[in-house]
Scaffold this motif. Structure first.
Motif, PDB file in Angstrom:
ATOM      1  N   GLU A 102       0.848  -1.189   0.000  1.00  0.00           N
ATOM      2  CA  GLU A 102       0.000   0.000   0.000  1.00  0.00           C
ATOM      3  C   GLU A 102       0.883   1.238   0.000  1.00  0.00           C
ATOM      4  O   GLU A 102       1.850   1.327   0.772  1.00  0.00           O
ATOM      5  CB  GLU A 102      -0.928  -0.007   1.222  1.00  0.00           C
ATOM      6  N   PRO A 103       0.602   2.207  -0.865  1.00  0.00           N
ATOM      7  CA  PRO A 103       1.476   3.384  -0.965  1.00  0.00           C
ATOM      8  C   PRO A 103       1.617   4.148   0.343  1.00  0.00           C
ATOM      9  O   PRO A 103       2.635   4.815   0.567  1.00  0.00           O
ATOM     10  CB  PRO A 103       0.813   4.231  -2.057  1.00  0.00           C
ATOM     11  N   GLU A 104       0.619   4.061   1.220  1.00  0.00           N
ATOM     12  CA  GLU A 104       0.717   4.725   2.522  1.00  0.00           C
ATOM     13  C   GLU A 104       1.969   4.289   3.283  1.00  0.00           C
ATOM     14  O   GLU A 104       2.572   5.074   4.035  1.00  0.00           O
ATOM     15  CB  GLU A 104      -0.507   4.395   3.390  1.00  0.00           C
ATOM     16  N   TYR A 105       2.333   3.006   3.124  1.00  0.00           N
ATOM     17  CA  TYR A 105       3.425   2.431   3.902  1.00  0.00           C
ATOM     18  C   TYR A 105       4.677   2.201   3.058  1.00  0.00           C
ATOM     19  O   TYR A 105       5.791   2.208   3.589  1.00  0.00           O
ATOM     20  CB  TYR A 105       2.965   1.109   4.522  1.00  0.00           C
ATOM     21  N   LEU A 106       4.506   2.012   1.764  1.00  0.00           N
ATOM     22  CA  LEU A 106       5.633   1.765   0.878  1.00  0.00           C
ATOM     23  C   LEU A 106       6.340   3.062   0.485  1.00  0.00           C
ATOM     24  O   LEU A 106       7.577   3.138   0.475  1.00  0.00           O
ATOM     25  CB  LEU A 106       5.143   1.035  -0.372  1.00  0.00           C
ATOM     26  N   ASP A 107       5.571   4.094   0.188  1.00  0.00           N
ATOM     27  CA  ASP A 107       6.155   5.345  -0.305  1.00  0.00           C
ATOM     28  C   ASP A 107       7.137   6.001   0.666  1.00  0.00           C
ATOM     29  O   ASP A 107       8.181   6.506   0.236  1.00  0.00           O
ATOM     30  CB  ASP A 107       5.052   6.342  -0.667  1.00  0.00           C
ATOM     31  N   PRO A 108       6.853   6.047   1.980  1.00  0.00           N
ATOM     32  CA  PRO A 108       7.796   6.720   2.892  1.00  0.00           C
ATOM     33  C   PRO A 108       9.175   6.070   2.930  1.00  0.00           C
ATOM     34  O   PRO A 108      10.152   6.726   3.297  1.00  0.00           O
ATOM     35  CB  PRO A 108       7.101   6.608   4.256  1.00  0.00           C
ATOM     36  N   LEU A 109       9.272   4.792   2.539  1.00  0.00           N
ATOM     37  CA  LEU A 109      10.560   4.107   2.569  1.00  0.00           C
ATOM     38  C   LEU A 109      11.450   4.483   1.389  1.00  0.00           C
ATOM     39  O   LEU A 109      12.660   4.292   1.439  1.00  0.00           O
ATOM     40  CB  LEU A 109      10.330   2.585   2.572  1.00  0.00           C
ATOM     41  N   ARG A 110      10.838   4.977   0.317  1.00  0.00           N
ATOM     42  CA  ARG A 110      11.556   5.399  -0.885  1.00  0.00           C
ATOM     43  C   ARG A 110      12.562   4.324  -1.318  1.00  0.00           C
ATOM     44  O   ARG A 110      12.201   3.179  -1.489  1.00  0.00           O
ATOM     45  CB  ARG A 110      12.211   6.757  -0.650  1.00  0.00           C
ATOM     46  N   ALA A 111      13.840   4.678  -1.459  1.00  0.00           N
ATOM     47  CA  ALA A 111      14.831   3.718  -1.968  1.00  0.00           C
ATOM     48  C   ALA A 111      15.126   2.600  -0.973  1.00  0.00           C
ATOM     49  O   ALA A 111      15.762   1.604  -1.332  1.00  0.00           O
ATOM     50  CB  ALA A 111      16.120   4.441  -2.330  1.00  0.00           C
ATOM     51  N   GLU A 112      14.668   2.750   0.281  1.00  0.00           N
ATOM     52  CA  GLU A 112      14.852   1.699   1.282  1.00  0.00           C
ATOM     53  C   GLU A 112      13.745   0.653   1.224  1.00  0.00           C
ATOM     54  O   GLU A 112      13.759  -0.306   1.999  1.00  0.00           O
ATOM     55  CB  GLU A 112      14.884   2.304   2.684  1.00  0.00           C
TER      56      GLU A 112
END
Length: 414
Positions: free
Chosen positions: A272-282
């Motif tokens: 889900e982008p809510e949780y995946l996006d904040p990690l960015r390249a990590e």
């Protein structure tokens, strides 16, 4: 009494009577105006943990706001505009019930929707049962909402933990990994997901072993200690149920310690982008996940939704956006079918109700009040410095249900 005093007495009483009449007329008019205003809209109460879970719930709020605007622009429902009165429950079950009572008694809403955490969702489910008021659980995932604690007045939109786990188990079993470690948030949602995973994986792969289990306090994970404990168990694969900030801490610590190298990870919600996006390249690579790859769903219905959302908010949708939008659209469809905002009529109308969402046509099942909204299942990857889902498929929620006989045993009340 002389004539002069008699005249003064009569004049005084006449003026008092006129004043009282004017006040009563004003009060009557005001009451009538208030009643007319209330009758001009269908008032809907919405309850959620906006301050506690902003990553998911701010997009969710925007989703139902967009749906509200579309519904009212098209003339509303049953000749009336919809009005949503929203309250924050601080992620606390007690506050959920308190604000529900405030919405019902003070704001005189006709029905309720919302909820995010499983424990607050269960509190609202019980409130709906006791008050006999319709409640659409938009987001809470625990199976108990539609099974053990299910009732006549409660329906649920999002797939349950059982459904989400079932969407992953087929591919998880194909990995043929024997030794599994598990990590999850230690409250109802996490516990429910783990129980379903163990049951379904044992059925699919009888020789499976669970060699480590880490239950972290919600929002307070000690990621270093958890990661080390999992690594020490030397599992072949990991089943993860963490989300939000707990997920971010776990991924970063796991990357640092090499926990995921050479190991399969099966993970709920992590796409889900809510949780995946904040990690960015990590962002984790090649995890098997459920999620919402909004950027690669190319159906006309979904493109229309994305275009409207981006135009209104100058932003892309998250899974919360989809849930909020579909929740209010479901309520509008239910009201139209019921022909009324009466809770009993609305509960009856939702049984078997079909609703068009941006990703699929769903049905609210008569047997347990669970919708057939499905799940996107795929692998994580990184593109242009941010996490994405690839090689994904949509799994219809109708294919992720236990048998009707099993549901009948699980459902305690109706």
């Amino acid at each position: 009494m002389n004539s002069r005093l008699r005249f003064k007495f009569r004049l005084t009483h006449a003026l008092q009577f006129a004043a009282v009449t004017a006040v009563l007329a004003t009060v009557g008019f005001s009451g009538s105006a208030t009643a007319q205003a209330a009758q001009a809209t269908i008032r809907i109460g919405e309850i959620n943990s906006y301050k506690a879970q902003p990553a998911f719930l701010e997009p969710y709020r925007q989703g139902w706001e967009m749906a509200l605007e579309e519904i009212n622009a098209a003339g509303g429902v049953l000749g009336k505009k919809l009005e949503v009165i929203s309250r924050d429950d601080n992620g606390n079950p007690g506050d959920s019930v308190r604000v529900a009572e405030e919405l019902v008694k003070r704001e005189q809403v006709s029905l309720l929707f919302g909820g995010f955490l499983s424990n607050t969702g269960l509190a609202l489910t019980d409130y709906a049962r006791q008050r006999k008021i319709f409640f659409l659980a938009a987001e809470p995932l625990t199976d108990k909402i539609v099974w053990h604690n299910g009732n006549k007045y409660t329906y649920r939109l999002r797939p349950s933990t059982y459904m989400l786990v079932a969407s992953l188990v087929k591919d998880a079993a194909k990995l043929k990994k024997k030794r599994w470690a598990i990590v999850y948030p230690n409250y109802e949602y996490g516990q429910s997901a783990v129980a379903s995973f163990k049951t379904l994986m044992k059925a699919a792969q009888p020789d499976i072993e669970f060699v480590a289990e880490q239950a972290a306090p919600l929002g307070k994970i000690d990621a270093g200690a958890v990661t080390q404990a999992l690594a020490d168990a030397r599992p072949d694969a990991i089943f993860n149920v963490l989300f939000a900030t707990d997920l971010g801490k776990f991924v970063r610590e796991g990357n640092t310690r090499g926990l995921f190298e050479g190991r399969e990870v099966v993970s709920l919600l992590s796409g889900e982008p809510e949780y995946l996006d904040p990690l960015r390249a990590e962002a984790p690579g090649n995890w098997l996940v459920t999620g919402y790859p909004w950027y690669a769903i190319n159906t006309p219905e979904h493109k229309k939704f994305v275009d409207a959302y981006r135009k209104k908010f100058n932003d892309y949708p998250r899974n919360g956006s989809l849930v909020g939008y579909s929740a209010l659209m479901s309520i509008a469809a239910g009201l139209k079918k019921a022909g009324s905002a009466d809770s009993d009529k609305l509960a009856a109308a939702f049984s078997g109700l079909k609703v068009e969402t941006p990703v699929a046509t769903i049905t609210y099942r008569a047997q347990d009040h669970q919708s057939t909204l499905g799940a996107f299942v795929g692998r994580t990857g990184i593109k242009d410095g941010k996490g994405i889902m690839s090689s994904f498929v949509y799994v219809d929620g109708a294919a992720l249900q236990p048998s009707d006989a099993e549901v009948k045993k699980l459902r305690a009340a109706d």
